[in-house]
Design a protein around this motif. Structure first.
Motif: not given
Length: 628
Positions: A11, A67, A69-70, A113, A194
């Protein structure tokens, strides 16, 4: 065979690792760092990734993404809180998915990502001297099917072959237990930027068997940072009647300062947050400054509820594994947020022993992923290692009455396959809709729907007569595949998935093509910047030589200075042809100047009976010598 690598797509930060000489080793990035910030910035036509993106975040908050990835594989209604506190725009996308708006373009979290993955792999390829395609990517153990599939798609968009998606705590256990020969029961406590995971494993004789896993995908270091952000903003608002969270640049600086303060409080009892010129008074336009002292005690007070949330997954994992805390031999801490002293105290309080800190919490996951990559490629140095993982959440289907009928329960060993027979609820029902669910609640609406599968064309029959065979098949990546057929008539029917948050195949293919086009364009831009920088460096070098070589004739100095001035104008023009011409001319003039200066020095030395000076080969790379 080209090497496969392991990637911890984090994250906050990401790490890439490879097996070298029977041991996993972290591969440093192009900047020489072992970790790469999971930050992507869109600046004009450029894409900046890693530390260079992070450095300019305060000046470009709306187009600097972190962040992410959240949001990957999530539905919009699951992430509204995280979206609301981001300096960039996060909104609802097609089918209830999540999209990030940057410069008028909607990006899927998988696309963003993929940029991080591409940066890691490109840097590693340069270091290893071979093109990397095969990767093992890690995910939080408590990631659901959609999040795992989305992570795999991010790898595909980056042009990679994802060999396996492996759980982060399991990967950390591989890194920890690689050289251990005895039997141990290990609890991996993974609190990252995260997400939060707890996994219990039994290690012994080359077997890594996961007994249970639990976690919270809405709890991580970013939540601890946010408490500091809110406290700073509230304190500032009390004094100045202005909410810094409404100013994107100020918010970005608060986020950066909060993370720094959290890190400092891991080793100090208090820290000072100083942000000069944080904003301007909206009426007088005078600059406003923020300075506050935050103690560790106050930080623990601000995060008390988050610290309480850490306990439940640990207790749940112990209960699912049917183990008392006293049976845990080692506790392994993974993730940067495990450095928070209060977190360590809670772990020690629950388990009753001091956590093992022999593994680097930032690198253990990537190292373990490299081990898994080595296992898949048949690395003989690893010997016989068997990894037995589990699915984190119960999978089932919705049945009449709005209930969930479990098919595969949580902590079932994967790969796993289960078949159940269902039937119709009404006479002459032509089809059924199978709602595939993931979660632990008894009512269907309280769990996450992974997709709705339609089975159509059932022959007219009385209710209860059709035999509908539903099969759930989880692969080694923890990704679910579902099939269904009607047995009584012998007729099979196709299934289509609707309303999932992951991208369909055509979207992935389109994004792969866009990524390849952008990679080529980025390379051209990078080469152009390097060409401009090289000329500017040579200009500075030339001016330095004019200053250092006082013995050179004025005519030689004037010619070199004129070439340097021309180079400066060429750099400003951003004209490739002009830059090339200026580079060639400056190199020629510098060679002539050095030759003349050296000859002048020799003459002066000979006249005074002194040793003749040697040409400084480091000044310029050229095959020439002073004229006889």
């Amino acid at each position: 065979m080209p090497k496969a690598v392991g990637i911890d797509l984090g994250t906050t930060n990401s790490v890439i690792s490879v097996m070298e000489g029977g041991r996993p080793e972290v591969i440093v990035n192009a900047e020489g760092a072992r970790t790469t910030p999971s930050v992507v910035a869109y600046k004009g036509d450029e894409r900046l990734v890693g530390q260079i993106a992070r450095r300019q975040a305060a000046l470009n908050p709306a187009a600097t993404l972190f962040e992410v990835k959240r949001f990957i594989g999530r539905r919009w209604d699951e992430v509204k809180e995280e979206a609301a506190r981001s300096p960039f725009t996060v909104k609802e996308g097609p089918g209830g998915s999540v999209r990030i708006e940057v410069n008028g373009q909607d990006l899927a979290p998988e696309q963003v990502s993929a940029e991080v993955l591409r940066k890691l792999v490109n840097d590693a390829s340069a270091k290893l001297g071979e093109k990397i395609k095969d990767v093992v990517v890690t995910v939080p153990a408590y990631f659901d099917n959609s999040q795992r599939e989305a992570t795999k798609q991010a790898g595909e968009i980056a042009g990679l072959n994802v060999l396996r998606v492996i759980n982060e705590p399991t990967a950390a256990a591989l890194a920890y237990g690689l050289e251990r020969k005895g039997n141990e029961t290990v609890l991996v406590f993974d609190l990252g930027g995260g997400t939060f995971d707890v996994t219990i494993l039994e290690l012994g004789d080359g077997v890594f068997e996961v007994k249970s896993t639990s976690g919270d995908t809405h709890l991580g270091g970013a939540d601890f940072d946010q408490r500091i952000v809110d406290w700073l903003a509230t304190e500032f608002q009390k004094d100045n009647s202005f909410d810094l969270r409404k100013d994107k640049q100020a918010l970005q600086r608060l986020i950066e300062a909060a993370e720094k303060a959290k890190i400092e409080l891991s080793n100090a009892s208090e820290t000072t947050v100083s942000l000069p010129f944080i904003t301007f008074d909206p009426e007088t336009r005078t600059p406003m400054h923020l300075e506050r002292t935050l103690s560790r005690a106050k930080f623990e007070e601000l995060t008390a509820d988050l610290l309480r949330r850490v306990r439940k997954p640990v207790e749940q994992a112990l209960a699912d594994a049917k183990l008392d805390a006293s049976k845990i031999d080692e506790v392994i801490l993974v993730g940067g947020s495990t450095r928070i002293p209060a977190v360590k105290r809670i772990v020690q309080d629950i388990i009753g022993k001091t956590p093992n800190e022999s593994v680097n919490p930032d690198e253990a996951v990537a190292l373990g992923a490299a081990v898994q990559a080595g296992i898949i490629q048949g690395d003989s140095s690893l010997g016989d290692i068997v990894l037995v993982d589990v699915t984190p959440l119960t999978l089932g289907v919705e049945v009449k009455g709005g209930m969930i009928a479990p098919m595969i329960t949580r902590n079932t060993t994967v790969p796993a396959k289960k078949t159940e027979i269902y039937t119709t609820a009404e006479n002459n029902q032509p089809g059924v809709e199978i709602n595939v669910l993931q979660g632990e609640r008894p009512m269907a609406n309280d769990n996450k729907s992974l997709g709705r599968f339609k089975l159509e064309g059932i022959p007219p029959m009385r209710a209860g007569q059709p035999q509908i065979e539903v099969t759930f098949d989880i692969d080694a990546n923890g990704i679910l595949h579902v099939t269904a057929k009607e047995k009584t008539s012998g007729k099979e029917a196709s299934i289509r998935i609707e309303n999932t948050t992951t991208l369909d195949k055509s979207d992935v293919e389109r994004m792969v093509q866009e990524a390849e086009q952008n990679a080529a364009a980025d390379k051209q831009r990078r080469e152009k910047v390097e060409k401009r920088n090289n000329l500017d460096s040579l200009r500075v070098q030339a001016l330095g030589q004019i200053e250092e070589n006082g013995a050179a004739t004025q005519d030689a100095k004037d010619k070199l200075k004129a070439a340097a001035d021309e180079a400066e104008e060429a750099v400003r023009s951003d004209d490739d042809a002009r830059i090339d011409a200026a580079q060639k001319k400056l190199e020629e003039e510098l060679r002539s100047f050095m030759t003349a200066a050296q000859a002048q020095g020799q003459d002066a030395g000979a006249a005074q009976g002194q040793p003749q000076a040697k040409a400084d080969d480091d000044v310029i790379d050229a095959d020439f010598k002073p004229a006889e």
